[in-house]
Write an enzyme that holds these catalytic residues in place. Structure first.
Site, mmCIF file in Angstrom:
data_model
loop_
_atom_site.group_PDB
_atom_site.id
_atom_site.type_symbol
_atom_site.label_atom_id
_atom_site.label_comp_id
_atom_site.label_asym_id
_atom_site.label_seq_id
_atom_site.Cartn_x
_atom_site.Cartn_y
_atom_site.Cartn_z
ATOM 1 C CG HIS A 1 -7.711 -0.354 2.510
ATOM 2 N ND1 HIS A 1 -8.387 -1.087 3.458
ATOM 3 C CD2 HIS A 1 -6.662 -1.127 2.116
ATOM 4 C CE1 HIS A 1 -7.752 -2.231 3.641
ATOM 5 N NE2 HIS A 1 -6.709 -2.292 2.826
ATOM 6 C CG HIS B 1 -2.034 -1.031 1.124
ATOM 7 N ND1 HIS B 1 -2.541 -1.521 -0.058
ATOM 8 C CD2 HIS B 1 -2.723 -1.672 2.117
ATOM 9 C CE1 HIS B 1 -3.498 -2.407 0.199
ATOM 10 N NE2 HIS B 1 -3.618 -2.534 1.495
ATOM 11 C CD GLU C 1 -8.243 -3.441 -0.352
ATOM 12 O OE1 GLU C 1 -7.083 -3.050 -0.553
ATOM 13 O OE2 GLU C 1 -8.511 -4.404 0.367
HETATM 14 C C1 GLA Z 1 -5.182 -5.239 2.091
HETATM 15 C C2 GLA Z 1 -4.281 -6.412 2.090
HETATM 16 C C3 GLA Z 1 -4.375 -7.136 3.382
HETATM 17 C C4 GLA Z 1 -4.096 -6.214 4.539
HETATM 18 C C5 GLA Z 1 -5.022 -5.042 4.474
HETATM 19 C C6 GLA Z 1 -4.701 -4.034 5.533
HETATM 20 O O1 GLA Z 1 -6.472 -5.563 1.906
HETATM 21 O O2 GLA Z 1 -4.506 -7.293 1.023
HETATM 22 O O3 GLA Z 1 -3.473 -8.198 3.394
HETATM 23 O O4 GLA Z 1 -2.772 -5.770 4.490
HETATM 24 O O5 GLA Z 1 -4.945 -4.422 3.227
HETATM 25 O O6 GLA Z 1 -4.576 -4.603 6.791
#
Ligand code: GLA
Length: 377
Positions: free
Chosen positions: A209, A137, A340
């Protein structure tokens, strides 16, 4: 002939009436404002604000320019009771404590890049590794942790956020200018329009997110929500959640959401819970309906539309009660989920995945729309 007195009285009355009218008009425009703003604190030496977008039905979405974060989306349930279907805090301090990306804009690259390394032509780039050996991210200080410039629209429930990610930030090449426009429509849709331009070849994968719980209360699990995803393939992952590069058929697996399934129905047979990229069966790049989430108790439904090729379905596996809502409720495992919209994780290292490369002169543009409505009774 009018007497002098009559003329004076008429002029006075007209002036008073005009003053009243303009006063009323002023009141009307303030009350009708589709975007309002309150000061929300300061970080990085910058002012942070909270914006409220209101549509014609009185539905409200709140967004802060810290991380471009959606902090709440208050909608009525089937009994007319209002609560937020999105997880969020009511003050900036909640976000400064680094929750796992609640409601935030994610970039420069949403999800993981294996070992934080990728190549463009002959140049190798090393990114921040903030998730074990991998990059997640956008790194240590991704777009979720910066203060964006925000401009509310004059006449619509819309907010434009801009950010300049400098050449070398978190290891990425090129100055990247990003513009994200959030719009709340009168059909209770939250439209997110992502745009970016670069001055050097780079990789870009922007997403939001938001964590959803359609009951509007994290005391309730999301395991009883029904989910449908229009994807006949998904990308299997290794133990570090990096795609292996294969595109596997969902048929006959717990990843088959072509027909609606309860999230809890088959989750026990998915190691660690759902945290996978679904390869959307969509054709072309139009904005298409790709997923539907519903909850019969609240009677709410969420539809996801996107122009993107992938959808990360994350069932809130790492939520462990460490973070609490502003009214003190622990946010436990599986009490919220993310859908997402994105390009696939680790695409810069997977030549068979749709490309995330952006070159100077090109325009990155993707659109995602979340729509909340009530199920038909
Ligand atoms: C995304 C990732 C997860 C986790 C979340 C945040 O969805 O795929 O593995 O890292 O973000 O916790």
């Amino acid at each position: 002939m009018y007497s002098f007195k009559t003329i004076v009285i008429t002029v006075m009355m007209t002036t008073i009436l005009a003053a009243c009218e303009s006063g009323d008009q002023k009141k009307e425009t303030t009350a009708d404002k589709k975007v309002t703003k309150v000061a929300w604190g300061e970080t990085d030496g910058k002012q942070v604000d909270l914006f409220t977008l209101t549509n014609a039905n009185g539905v409200q979405v709140k967004i802060t320019n810290y991380g471009g974060t959606v902090t709440s989306w208050v909608t009525p349930d089937k009994n007319g009771n209002k609560s937020s279907v999105i997880l969020g805090f009511d003050s900036l301090s909640g976000y400064l404590a680094k929750p796992p990306y609640f409601g935030a804009l994610i970039g420069r690259y949403g999800n993981r890049i294996g070992k934080g390394v990728f190549k463009i032509d002959t140049a190798t780039y090393h990114l921040a590794t903030n998730n074990g050996a991998n990059h997640l991210h956008g790194g240590n200080k991704g777009f979720d942790k910066v203060v964006w410039d925000a401009t509310p629209a004059d006449n619509s429930a819309s907010l434009t956020l801009t950010y300049l990610s400098k050449d070398g930030e978190e290891g990425y090449p090129g100055n990247l200018k990003i513009t994200v426009v959030y719009t709340l429509t009168d059909d209770n849709e939250l439209l997110i329009d992502y745009n970016a331009e670069t001055d050097k070849p780079t990789v870009v994968n922007l997403t939001n997110h938001s964590y959803f719980n359609l009951t509007g209360d994290v005391s309730n699990t999301i395991l009883n929500h029904q989910l449908q995803i229009s994807a006949d393939k998904y990308t299997p992952v290794d133990t570090g959640l990096i795609p292996t590069g294969e595109l596997n058929e969902v048929k006959g697996t717990p990843f088959d959401f072509l027909q609606p399934h309860k999230i809890g129905e088959r989750i026990a047979s998915v190691d660690g819970g759902y945290d996978h990229n679904f390869v959307l069966s969509r054709k072309g790049t139009n904005l298409e309906l790709v997923a539907t989430l519903s909850d019969s108790v609240s009677g709410r439904k969420l539809e996801v539309f996107t122009t993107e090729p992938g959808l990360q379905f994350y069932s809130g596996n790492f939520l462990d009660g460490k973070f609490k809502t502003s009214d003190g409720k622990p946010i436990n495992q599986h009490t919220a989920l993310c859908l997402e919209t994105q390009h696939f994780p680790d695409s810069p290292n997977k030549p068979n995945f749709p490309s995330t490369l952006l070159k100077p002169g090109e325009k990155y543009h993707t659109v995602t729309k979340y729509k909340v409505s009530l199920l038909k009774q």
